[in-house]
Design an enzyme around this catalytic site. Structure first.
Site, PDB file in Angstrom:
ATOM      1  N   CYS A   1      55.806   8.736 -21.934  1.00  0.00           N
ATOM      2  CA  CYS A   1      56.025   7.764 -20.846  1.00  0.00           C
ATOM      3  C   CYS A   1      57.449   7.213 -20.900  1.00  0.00           C
ATOM      4  O   CYS A   1      57.902   6.757 -21.947  1.00  0.00           O
ATOM      5  CB  CYS A   1      55.019   6.616 -20.975  1.00  0.00           C
ATOM      6  SG  CYS A   1      55.197   5.399 -19.663  1.00  0.00           S
TER       7      CYS A   1
ATOM      8  N   CYS B   1      50.327   8.016 -22.047  1.00  0.00           N
ATOM      9  CA  CYS B   1      51.062   9.283 -22.148  1.00  0.00           C
ATOM     10  C   CYS B   1      52.164   9.158 -23.212  1.00  0.00           C
ATOM     11  O   CYS B   1      52.941   8.199 -23.187  1.00  0.00           O
ATOM     12  CB  CYS B   1      51.690   9.645 -20.809  1.00  0.00           C
ATOM     13  SG  CYS B   1      50.496   9.613 -19.469  1.00  0.00           S
TER      14      CYS B   1
ATOM     15  N   CYS C   1      49.906  -0.195 -17.730  1.00  0.00           N
ATOM     16  CA  CYS C   1      49.206   1.048 -17.406  1.00  0.00           C
ATOM     17  C   CYS C   1      47.961   1.201 -18.271  1.00  0.00           C
ATOM     18  O   CYS C   1      47.904   0.698 -19.393  1.00  0.00           O
ATOM     19  CB  CYS C   1      50.133   2.243 -17.619  1.00  0.00           C
ATOM     20  SG  CYS C   1      49.405   3.785 -17.019  1.00  0.00           S
TER      21      CYS C   1
HETATM   22  S1  SF4 Z   1      53.485   8.192 -17.742  1.00  0.00           S
HETATM   23 FE1  SF4 Z   1      53.324   6.044 -18.377  1.00  0.00          FE
HETATM   24  S2  SF4 Z   1      52.997   4.927 -16.474  1.00  0.00           S
HETATM   25 FE2  SF4 Z   1      52.548   7.082 -16.037  1.00  0.00          FE
HETATM   26  S3  SF4 Z   1      50.338   7.304 -16.383  1.00  0.00           S
HETATM   27 FE3  SF4 Z   1      51.334   7.809 -18.303  1.00  0.00          FE
HETATM   28  S4  SF4 Z   1      51.375   5.900 -19.488  1.00  0.00           S
HETATM   29 FE4  SF4 Z   1      50.977   5.383 -17.344  1.00  0.00          FE
END
Ligand code: SF4
Length: 361
Positions: free
Chosen positions: A90, A87, A83
């Site tokens: 995540c 986040c 990704c």
């Molecule tokens: S939650 Fe994880 S997979 Fe989804 S956008 Fe954020 S970093 Fe990427």
């Protein structure tokens, strides 16, 4: 004559009252129609579940024990863990860069369809990263055109989608969900939803318009955490008007966003059930809101990882089964930890085919 006049007036008044009552009744019915239809859908889904259960209980194996195979009605295939966002909470992190070859992924999807799959959701990581969205596009096309699945959906952070992708693959996609936890860019940055100077909200609005232009149902997913729990999103959600707004309570998963092995540490993002309820109460007028507490969320999803292994979350971590490509769906799904009853109870089965949504594009 006076008497006749009074009788006539009395009748007119009665008629007037009856008409007003019918009007009010109709208005109440219209107001409640959405709510009633949602309840009916859930009732139908639960009845369907009970019928499946009843049928299963009638099937007995040769040694007399009951066979209780799970049907993979709706499957979430996280084909990549890579990704471009970071986040902090995540729960499917970049622990590997593996992606199956396209033909192998198609073979797995065909096995799932044969086992009863009706809906596939492609997720990640960020699904539009692999081969600039071409890998995803080919899978979407295959699932709709070859496997003829009722519903094909994608969850994305929205940052890498192009109009060209919609032109090529939009017609085969039923639902596109974009993750958005805040309508304040500073909060998004704090959470890690973003890359460089790109504006997450602007991206979201751009993708929302493409969904309209190319007739794809638009959905929003939000994870409620310590940084957005006090935000009021009523105005923006009303303006964007998604078909569904999924609101998750931030969840800890050992090895993903908690514990020594994990790439993320989401302990500081966690909120209590009471705080989550406070957020839901603030947005209770939004009809398309679908809340998911930790309890509803944990075991009610059938999750496949990048090797097409089911991930069992019952122990608070993601324990993989063997790959469906090696042992078949029926054998692998026994180790999925999937709570099918909770899936139906949380409204996991809904009108998920865009042809049935009667949307005004
Ligand atoms: S939650 Fe994880 S997979 Fe989804 S956008 Fe954020 S970093 Fe990427």
């Amino acid at each position: 004559m006076w008497n006749t006049f009074r009788v006539r007036c009395g009748q007119e008044e009665k008629m007037y009252v009856v008409v007003i009552c019918i009007k009010l009744l109709l208005q109440a019915c219209i107001d409640k129609a959405g709510e009633i239809s949602r309840w009916l859908m859930r009732l139908v889904a639960l009845s369907k579940y009970e019928i499946i259960e009843w049928r299963r209980e009638r099937v007995t194996s040769s040694d007399g024990t009951q066979e209780r195979g799970v049907v993979p009605t709706s499957v979430n295939y996280h084909f990549t863990r890579q990704c471009n966002y970071k986040c902090g909470f995540c729960f499917h992190t970049a622990k590997s860069s593996f992606v199956l070859p396209l033909e192998e992924a198609k073979r797995g999807l065909k096995l799932l369809k044969a086992a009863g799959m009706e809906k596939i959701n492609f997720s990640g990581g960020e699904p539009f990263l692999v081969n600039r969205g071409e890998f995803l596009g080919k899978l979407v096309q295959y699932c709709k055109q070859n496997l003829k699945l009722a519903s094909v959906s994608v969850v994305s952070n929205g940052s890498r989608i192009t109009e060209k992708w919609f032109k090529n693959y939009g017609k085969d996609l039923d639902i596109l969900a974009i993750s958005c936890d805040s309508f304040e860019e500073d909060t998004n940055r704090l959470i890690g939803r973003g890359q460089g100077t790109k504006n997450h909200i602007e991206n979201l609005l751009k993708v929302r318009n493409w969904c309209k232009d190319y007739q794809v149902a638009f959905k929003i997913n939000s994870v409620i955490n310590r940084f957005n729990v006090d935000e009021d999103m009523n105005e923006q959600i009303r303006m964007i008007n998604p078909i569904r707004w999924k609101v998750f309570q931030c969840l800890l998963i050992e090895g993903e966003n908690a514990g020594e092995e994990a790439l993320r540490h989401a302990e500081t993002f966690i909120i209590s059930s009471k705080d989550f309820q406070r957020f839901l109460d603030r947005h209770k007028e939004i009809k398309c809101l679908v809340p998911e507490s930790n309890e509803k969320m944990r075991d009610s999803y059938l999750i496949l990882d990048e090797y097409m292994r089911f991930l069992d979350c019952t122990q608070g971590r993601k324990d993989p089964s063997k790959s469906i490509l090696d042992v078949g769906v029926e054998n692998a799904i026994k180790f999925s930890g999937f709570d099918e009853k909770m899936f139906f109870k949380r409204g996991g089965k809904y009108t998920w085919s865009k042809a049935d949504m009667r949307l005004e594009w």
